[in-house]
Design a protein around this motif. Structure first.
Motif, short mmCIF file in Angstrom:
data_model
loop_
_atom_site.label_atom_id
_atom_site.label_comp_id
_atom_site.label_asym_id
_atom_site.label_seq_id
_atom_site.Cartn_x
_atom_site.Cartn_y
_atom_site.Cartn_z
N THR A 106 0.83 -1.20 0.00
CA THR A 106 0.00 0.00 0.00
C THR A 106 0.87 1.25 0.00
N ARG A 107 0.26 2.35 -0.38
CA ARG A 107 0.96 3.63 -0.42
C ARG A 107 1.36 4.05 0.99
N LEU A 108 2.59 4.50 1.15
CA LEU A 108 3.08 4.89 2.46
C LEU A 108 2.59 6.30 2.81
N ALA A 109 1.80 6.39 3.86
CA ALA A 109 1.27 7.68 4.28
C ALA A 109 2.38 8.62 4.72
N VAL A 110 3.46 8.07 5.30
CA VAL A 110 4.53 8.91 5.80
C VAL A 110 5.22 9.67 4.67
N LEU A 111 5.29 9.08 3.47
CA LEU A 111 5.89 9.78 2.34
C LEU A 111 4.98 10.90 1.85
N ASP A 112 3.69 10.62 1.78
CA ASP A 112 2.75 11.69 1.40
C ASP A 112 2.79 12.82 2.43
N GLY A 144 22.58 14.47 -7.06
CA GLY A 144 23.16 13.70 -5.96
C GLY A 144 22.18 13.52 -4.82
N VAL A 145 21.28 14.49 -4.62
CA VAL A 145 20.27 14.37 -3.57
C VAL A 145 19.26 13.28 -3.92
N THR A 146 18.89 13.21 -5.20
CA THR A 146 17.99 12.14 -5.64
C THR A 146 18.64 10.77 -5.44
N LEU A 147 19.91 10.66 -5.80
CA LEU A 147 20.64 9.40 -5.58
C LEU A 147 20.72 9.07 -4.10
N ALA A 148 20.87 10.09 -3.27
CA ALA A 148 20.89 9.86 -1.82
C ALA A 148 19.54 9.31 -1.36
N GLY A 149 18.44 9.82 -1.95
CA GLY A 149 17.13 9.30 -1.61
C GLY A 149 16.99 7.83 -1.97
N VAL A 150 17.52 7.46 -3.13
CA VAL A 150 17.51 6.04 -3.53
C VAL A 150 18.30 5.20 -2.53
N ALA A 151 19.47 5.70 -2.14
CA ALA A 151 20.32 4.95 -1.21
C ALA A 151 19.67 4.78 0.15
N VAL A 152 19.10 5.87 0.69
CA VAL A 152 18.46 5.80 2.01
C VAL A 152 17.26 4.86 1.98
N SER A 153 16.48 4.91 0.92
CA SER A 153 15.33 4.02 0.81
C SER A 153 15.77 2.56 0.76
N SER A 154 16.85 2.31 0.03
CA SER A 154 17.39 0.94 -0.03
C SER A 154 17.82 0.47 1.35
N LEU A 155 18.48 1.35 2.09
CA LEU A 155 18.90 1.00 3.44
C LEU A 155 17.70 0.74 4.34
N PHE A 156 16.67 1.58 4.22
CA PHE A 156 15.46 1.40 5.02
C PHE A 156 14.79 0.07 4.69
N ARG A 157 14.80 -0.32 3.42
CA ARG A 157 14.20 -1.61 3.06
C ARG A 157 14.97 -2.76 3.71
N SER A 158 16.29 -2.68 3.66
CA SER A 158 17.12 -3.74 4.24
C SER A 158 16.90 -3.86 5.74
N ALA A 159 16.73 -2.72 6.39
CA ALA A 159 16.54 -2.71 7.85
C ALA A 159 15.07 -2.83 8.23
N ARG A 206 8.02 -0.55 9.54
CA ARG A 206 7.62 0.08 10.81
C ARG A 206 6.96 1.45 10.55
N LEU A 207 7.50 2.18 9.57
CA LEU A 207 6.93 3.49 9.26
C LEU A 207 5.56 3.39 8.62
N SER A 208 5.24 2.24 8.05
CA SER A 208 3.92 2.08 7.42
C SER A 208 2.79 2.16 8.43
N ALA A 209 3.13 2.04 9.73
CA ALA A 209 2.10 2.13 10.77
C ALA A 209 1.64 3.57 10.98
N ILE A 210 2.42 4.53 10.52
CA ILE A 210 2.06 5.94 10.65
C ILE A 210 0.97 6.27 9.63
N ARG A 211 -0.19 6.67 10.11
CA ARG A 211 -1.31 6.94 9.22
C ARG A 211 -1.66 8.42 9.15
#
Length: 319
Positions: free
Chosen positions: A4-10, A177-192, A197-202
């Motif tokens: 489902t769409r992540l509310a925390v990103l919106d 480079g900021v966009t690439l950083a966003g890709v990297a951080v998201s990848s790290l968040f997926r691995s961890a 856990r953030l999907s619980a934020i509505r």
């Protein structure tokens, strides 16, 4: 990773939209002379603008990773890219007719579109590679800038000096480079499994729902809010009469120069406002604006400035 769409990103994107709208409204008020805030020149304002632009580019990288890390969804990516590119072209055309030579040649939407193309392969590449790419692109202006990139042809690179100024300029280096950083951080968040856990934020309260709505429709809000704000502020000038933009600009620039010498903001602002009022009382303000290099007028201006700096209440003694 939830489907489902992540509310925390919106929510995050919506907060960025609110900050962007506040900045643009401030810019419009300053442009039309209603306020003397140094929105276009002030260091703190530039930092705010950079943070807002960076947040959108970072979140674009996060969204790319979440959408395509299992495999590039070419149809969805192509549709999104076409919409952003068309919106970027519309911004360029609209600002050309509004601002002339300072129109948006390569702004935030142009950068998001091209950065998305650049960052897309990294959604499938290892985390260390993406981090290294983000570091390289972010630091390119420090070690790869060259006179060979000057002019309009290469302005998108950020490695040279464009031939014209622009009301919005967000080149690939360093911003991709900021966009690439966003890709990297998201990848790290997926691995961890942080995204799980953030999907619980509505964020179901009224402020949260409003922010999420703005986040879901951020492109539409971006395209519509500035014409609306600009039109409203322009309409206000018709109701209240012409605002003395020259006087506000004088106070703003005079205050900056004064603070570089004296370092006292309140004293400088009061002295500069006093100087404008004194010049108007002397009947030479219009002549000074028409011929700012006239030696006799500048001498009168400097004399009034010195008087006001010594006593900002000097106007009380004017006839």
């Amino acid at each position: 990773m939830p489907a489902t769409r992540l509310a925390v990103l919106d929510l995050a994107r919506g907060l960025a939209v609110v900050a962007m709208a506040a900045y643009h409204l401030s810019w419009d008020l300053s442009w039309f002379g209603f306020v003397d805030w140094p929105v276009a020149q002030g260091g703190s304002w530039r930092i705010l603008a950079a943070c807002i632009a960076g947040s959108f580019l970072f979140l674009a990288g996060v969204s790319l990773d979440l959408a395509h890390h299992k495999g590039v969804r070419w149809r969805a990516f192509g549709r999104r890219l076409a919409v952003i590119a068309a919106a970027a072209a519309a911004v360029s055309v609209a600002t050309f007719f509004t601002f002339g030579d300072t129109y948006v040649r390569f702004g935030i939407l142009h950068c998001i579109a091209l950065s998305s193309v650049l960052a897309l392969p990294f959604t499938r590449w290892p985390f260390p590679v993406t981090v290294a790419a983000a570091a390289v692109v972010s630091t390119l202006p420090l070690w790869a800038a060259s006179d060979g990139f000057d002019g309009q042809l290469w302005l998108w690179t950020g490695l040279g000096t464009p031939a014209y100024g622009s009301v919005d300029y967000v080149p690939l280096a360093p911003w991709a480079g900021v966009t690439l950083a966003g890709v990297a951080v998201s990848s790290l968040f997926r691995s961890a499994r942080i995204w799980d856990r953030l999907s619980a934020i509505r964020a179901m309260g009224p402020p949260g729902r409003s922010s999420r709505f703005l986040g879901r429709h951020s492109l539409s809000v971006y395209l519509l809010h500035q014409p609306a704000f600009y039109g409203l502020v322009w309409a206000a000038t018709l109701l209240v009469g012409d605002v003395d933009r020259a006087a506000n600009a004088f106070v703003r620039n005079c205050s900056v120069a004064c603070q570089d010498t004296l370092g006292t903001a309140d004293l400088c602002t009061n002295a500069c406002r006093c100087t404008v009022a004194a010049l108007k009382s002397d009947g030479i303000w219009t002549a000074l604006n028409d011929a700012p290099d006239t030696a006799s007028l500048r001498e009168r201006m400097n004399t009034r400035y010195a008087q006001c700096l010594a006593d900002p209440d000097v106007l009380r003694n004017l006839d």
